[in-house]
Enzyme design. Structure first.
Site, PDB file in Angstrom:
ATOM      1  N   HIS A 250      -5.932  -0.554   0.704  1.00 30.84           N
ATOM      2  CA  HIS A 250      -5.397  -1.923   0.722  1.00 30.84           C
ATOM      3  C   HIS A 250      -6.503  -2.944   0.958  1.00 30.84           C
ATOM      4  CE1 HIS A 250      -1.501  -0.018   2.588  1.00 30.84           C
ATOM      5  NE2 HIS A 250      -1.814   0.501   1.424  1.00 30.84           N
TER       6      HIS A 250
ATOM      7  N   TYR B 223       1.303  -7.652   4.048  1.00 33.19           N
ATOM      8  CA  TYR B 223       1.106  -6.232   4.375  1.00 33.19           C
ATOM      9  C   TYR B 223      -0.354  -5.946   4.672  1.00 33.19           C
ATOM     10  CZ  TYR B 223       5.294  -7.081   2.079  1.00 33.19           C
ATOM     11  OH  TYR B 223       6.441  -7.693   1.728  1.00 33.19           O
TER      12      TYR B 223
ATOM     13  N   HIS C 270       7.453  -5.458  -1.925  1.00 34.17           N
ATOM     14  CA  HIS C 270       8.267  -5.179  -0.739  1.00 34.17           C
ATOM     15  C   HIS C 270       9.721  -5.610  -0.903  1.00 34.17           C
ATOM     16  CE1 HIS C 270       7.121  -3.855   3.486  1.00 34.17           C
ATOM     17  NE2 HIS C 270       6.318  -3.197   2.689  1.00 34.17           N
TER      18      HIS C 270
ATOM     19  N   ASP D 174       2.041   4.383   9.200  1.00 38.26           N
ATOM     20  CA  ASP D 174       3.190   4.993   9.875  1.00 38.26           C
ATOM     21  C   ASP D 174       3.554   6.337   9.238  1.00 38.26           C
ATOM     22  OD1 ASP D 174       3.995   3.297   7.773  1.00 38.26           O
ATOM     23  OD2 ASP D 174       5.971   2.919   8.630  1.00 38.26           O
TER      24      ASP D 174
HETATM   25  C1  GCO Z   1       3.232   0.612   1.772  1.00 39.64           C
HETATM   26  C2  GCO Z   1       4.308   0.059   2.622  1.00 39.64           C
HETATM   27  C3  GCO Z   1       4.147   0.096   4.110  1.00 39.64           C
HETATM   28  C4  GCO Z   1       5.418  -0.289   4.817  1.00 39.64           C
HETATM   29  C5  GCO Z   1       5.535   0.372   6.154  1.00 39.64           C
HETATM   30  C6  GCO Z   1       6.841   0.030   6.855  1.00 39.64           C
HETATM   31  O1  GCO Z   1       3.381   0.510   0.574  1.00 39.64           O
HETATM   32  O2  GCO Z   1       2.271   1.134   2.323  1.00 39.64           O
HETATM   33  O3  GCO Z   1       5.064  -0.908   2.029  1.00 39.64           O
HETATM   34  O4  GCO Z   1       3.039  -0.566   4.575  1.00 39.64           O
HETATM   35  O5  GCO Z   1       5.477  -1.670   4.966  1.00 39.64           O
HETATM   36  O6  GCO Z   1       5.435   1.740   5.972  1.00 39.64           O
HETATM   37  O7  GCO Z   1       6.887   0.586   8.136  1.00 39.64           O
HETATM   38 MG    MG Z   2       5.124  -0.333  -0.083  1.00 39.98          MG
END
Ligand code: GCO
Ligand code: MG
Length: 421
Positions: free
Chosen positions: A142, A178, A227, A331
């Site tokens: 990212h 994000y 999202h 996560d």
């Molecule tokens: C991604 C995601 C995550 C989520 C997160 C929510 O594509 O990596 O959208 O960053 O936002 O897992 O808890």
């Molecule tokens: Mg995502």
């Protein structure tokens, strides 16, 4: 009401040897500030244990209770090699199925049993799945920033470090990107000053990719995550506006409630669609793959019940011409990341892997955590996942109840209506 005790539903077949499940527990730890849930299954063989990812970070206490109170009593005393049967038992014993709490708890059991199976066989899990069909998994990372310039500076650093696939996110008024911080209000005349506007997002997002194509090397693959915030028509507008910039994929343009409209978005533009981190049932994941809604299926493996269902999904994806891009941000525990990579190197349908850089504290808690090198991930060659847990270290990083859930409910439109995260 049925009155069976666990002993009444023992497997009706003899097992190969005397190894049995001795203890099952959930361990919660937050070495990178994000609560991670990992299930540990110990066996009657000294030193033989397995780890599985059960991370539902916004509801970690519910998963912990589910594992410790409901599942442990079902599993203790059983043969750890019957993975398919034990995970079905864990699911069916609740009568009502599915959902992220149940599926994460079952995933913790499932992946811990695969770890034990690998350790007993002396093989890494990818080999139990049939072995490698590729040397390594290419990853994306990212890049984010408050402004387009900041985001592209970040992206250039990542290119210099060897990444070939980069997700670009820029802060928007009222909503974070994000990784990018939330911008303060730009809407002083609206009822909710700190709101987020879909119209402005649709207007400004193509500028980010136009600038990226001008300043990043041409062979760098670009990705973006919406999202779940758009309507089907808005999603078509965005996909069409992004067409000149050759995206590798455009992620989560629609909320799960509107996934049945994905085929029309997909038909309206050649930009590949990636969807699936919000799948919490195999039925939904199968429909996405089978009914033409996605180019990349990116379920969060523990949210659909673990490695056992995910490998079926990977096989279905191969047969339907869909690629995989398993969800793998912070996560996901290092065990979950290892399960992703075991699938990546052993499935033909592999498309790309979301990469996450774990901090030193996470490596301390989970010795053997995989490291990305030049953008590539390779599985450990040690038996099972090749990852251990240091429980004393885990206890030094206690989890907080709130934080991630506040983030998830923190975006509102400029009229004040709550929006998807
Ligand atoms: C991604 C995601 C995550 C989520 C997160 C929510 O594509 O990596 O959208 O960053 O936002 O897992 O808890
Ligand atoms: Mg995502």
């Amino acid at each position: 009401m049925p009155q069976e005790t666990p002993a009444t539903f023992a497997q009706p077949w003899p097992v190969r040897d005397d190894v049995r499940i001795r203890a099952v527990k959930a361990i919660v730890t937050a070495p990178q500030g994000i609560p991670l849930v990992v299930v540990r299954i110990d066996t009657t063989e000294p030193g033989l244990y397995g780890l599985g990812c059960a991370t539902f970070t916004q509801r970690w206490k519910a998963v912990q209770t589910f594992v410790d109170e409901h599942l442990a009593r079902l599993l203790v005393g059983r043969y750890p090699g019957d993975i398919g049967d034990l995970t079905r038992l864990a699911g069916f014993s609740g009568y009502w199925r599915g959902g992220p709490v149940t599926n994460n708890a079952i995933s913790g059991i499932d992946q811990a049993l695969w770890d034990i199976a690998g350790k007993r066989a002396g093989m890494p899990v990818y080999e139990l799945l049939g072995g490698k069909v590729r040397a390594a998994a290419d990853t994306y990372i990212h890049a984010s920033g408050i402004t387009i310039e900041q985001c592209l500076e970040h992206a250039k650093e990542l290119v210099a470090q060897g990444w070939r696939h980069i997700r670009l996110q820029v802060s928007t008024p009222g909503g974070g990107g994000y990784g990018a911080p939330r911008l303060a209000t730009l809407y002083p005349d609206s009822p909710y000053h700190n709101g987020w506007s879909a119209r402005d997002y649709l207007r400004t997002t193509p500028d980010l990719f136009a600038a990226a194509r001008q300043s990043l090397p041409d062979n760098i693959e670009l990705l973006h995550d919406t999202h779940s915030r758009l309507t089907p028509k808005e999603a078509v507008l965005l996909a069409r506006a992004l067409e000149p910039y050759r995206l590798f994929f455009l992620e989560d343009v629609l909320a799960p409630e509107h996934w049945d409209r994905l085929p029309e978005v997909r038909a309206a533009s050649p930009v590949p669609l990636a969807v699936g981190e919000l799948t919490t049932s195999m039925g939904d994941a199968v429909r996405l793959v089978r009914d033409g809604g996605v180019d990349f299926i990116r379920s969060h493996v523990s949210d659909i019940g673990g490695l056992t269902p995910a490998r079926k999904l990977a096989d279905l994806a191969e047969l339907c011409g869909v690629k995989t891009a398993w969800h793998g941000p912070g996560d996901t525990s290092p065990i979950g990341a290892a399960a992703n990579v075991a699938l990546d190197v052993s499935s033909v349908a592999f498309g790309i892997q979301e990469g996450h850089l774990y901090n030193d504290a996470t490596h301390e808690v989970f010795p053997g955590t995989l490291r990305i090198k030049d953008g590539w991930l390779t599985p450990n060659e040690a038996p099972g996942w090749g990852i251990e847990i240091d429980e004393a270290a885990a206890a030094r990083y206690p989890a907080q109840l709130s934080g991630h859930d506040e983030w998830a409910a923190g975006v509102r439109r400029i009229d004040g209506a709550l929006e998807a995260p």
